[in-house]
Design an enzyme around this catalytic site. Sequence first.
Site, PDB file in Angstrom:
ATOM      1  CG  MET A 190      38.828  27.890   2.120  1.00  0.00           C
ATOM      2  SD  MET A 190      37.751  27.755   3.559  1.00  0.00           S
ATOM      3  CE  MET A 190      36.203  27.399   2.744  1.00  0.00           C
ATOM      4  CG  MET A 233      39.392  34.297   4.554  1.00  0.00           C
ATOM      5  SD  MET A 233      37.730  33.602   4.390  1.00  0.00           S
ATOM      6  CE  MET A 233      37.568  32.640   5.896  1.00  0.00           C
TER       7      MET A 233
HETATM    8  C1  DX5 Z   1      35.291  29.139   7.228  1.00  0.00           C
HETATM    9  C2  DX5 Z   1      34.388  29.298   6.042  1.00  0.00           C
HETATM   10  C3  DX5 Z   1      33.206  30.095   6.345  1.00  0.00           C
HETATM   11  C4  DX5 Z   1      32.342  29.571   7.454  1.00  0.00           C
HETATM   12  C5  DX5 Z   1      31.894  30.758   8.222  1.00  0.00           C
HETATM   13  O1  DX5 Z   1      36.484  28.590   6.847  1.00  0.00           O
HETATM   14  O2  DX5 Z   1      35.063  29.891   4.958  1.00  0.00           O
HETATM   15  O3  DX5 Z   1      32.432  30.393   5.189  1.00  0.00           O
HETATM   16  O4  DX5 Z   1      31.228  28.839   7.046  1.00  0.00           O
HETATM   17  O5  DX5 Z   1      31.234  30.298   9.329  1.00  0.00           O
HETATM   18  P1  DX5 Z   1      30.737  31.232  10.491  1.00  0.00           P
HETATM   19  O6  DX5 Z   1      29.802  32.225   9.902  1.00  0.00           O
HETATM   20  O7  DX5 Z   1      30.085  30.255  11.411  1.00  0.00           O
HETATM   21  O8  DX5 Z   1      31.969  31.872  11.099  1.00  0.00           O
HETATM   22 ZN    ZN Z   2      33.804  30.653   3.261  1.00  0.00          ZN
END
Ligand code: DX5
Ligand code: ZN
Length: 221
Positions: free
Chosen positions: A74, A143
Site C-alpha cells: 500500500m 479490498m
Molecule cells: C488493511 C490491510 C489488511 C488488514 C485487514 O488495510 O490491508 O490486510 O490487516 O485487517 P482485518 O482482517 O482486521 O480487516
Molecule cells: Zn492487506
Amino acid sequence: MRLPPAGTIEIAPSILSADFGKLADEIAEVTAAGVKIVHLDVMDAHFVPNLTIGPPVIASLRRHSDLVFDSHLMISEPDRYVEAFAKAGVDNITFHIEVVDDPEAMVSRIRDLGCTVGVTLNPQTPVEAIEKVAPLCDMVLVMTVHPGFGGQQFMPDAARKIADVRRIVGPNVRIEVDGGIDPDTTPIVVAYGADTLVAGNAIFGRPDRAAAIDAIRRAIE
Ligand code: DX5
Ligand code: ZN
C-alpha cells in the site's frame, strides 16, 4: 516458497493485528495452526494514512519462517521498491492498480525479480481498471475495506466485485479478499469465488489463534 496453485482455499493471517514486539512468535503460532501463507501489510503514510513495516523487518522475519510471504504494498511508488522487497525475501508482491501507470510492465518486473504477482483494487475502483492485467497475474486482491487499518467493517458492495473478477480470470488465478474477513463474512466471499482469505483482527485480535483459524475454516465446511 510459492503461492499454492489456485484451487484450494487458503487463510492468510495479516500480521497487522499481531503483536509487533514478537512477530516471529506470532507467525510461528499461525504456522503451527496449519496456514501456508502470511500476509504482510506495507504502508507508506502516503497512499494510505498509516505506516507499517518495510524490507528490513521482512528480511528479519524471513530468517524465522518458511511460510509464503504475501506482501501487500500500500505504497505510492511500488516500482521504486519492488526490488528491495524481493531481496528481503517476499514470495508474492501485490501492487495497487491506482498508482501504477503501466501494470503489464509491473507484472513483468515483479516476475523478473523471481516473485509471483498480485494486483489489487480499492473498494471504489471499478473492476474495469484491472480487466486487462488481471489474467496475467497469479492473484487478484479485492479490498473489502479502505486500506490502511485493521479491524474495519466489511464492505458488501466491494465484495460483489469478486464474482466479476472470477469471470475475468477463470479458475487458475487466485482471488484474495482483504478487510473484515471473519467466520461471518467468509461464506459470502467464498460464494463469490474468493479462495485466499486475509484475516487480521479475526485471528491476531483473538487470544487463541489456532481456534480463530479453525472458526474461519469451519465457516465454509
Ligand atoms: C488493511 C490491510 C489488511 C488488514 C485487514 O488495510 O490491508 O490486510 O490487516 O485487517 P482485518 O482482517 O482486521 O480487516
Ligand atoms: Zn492487506
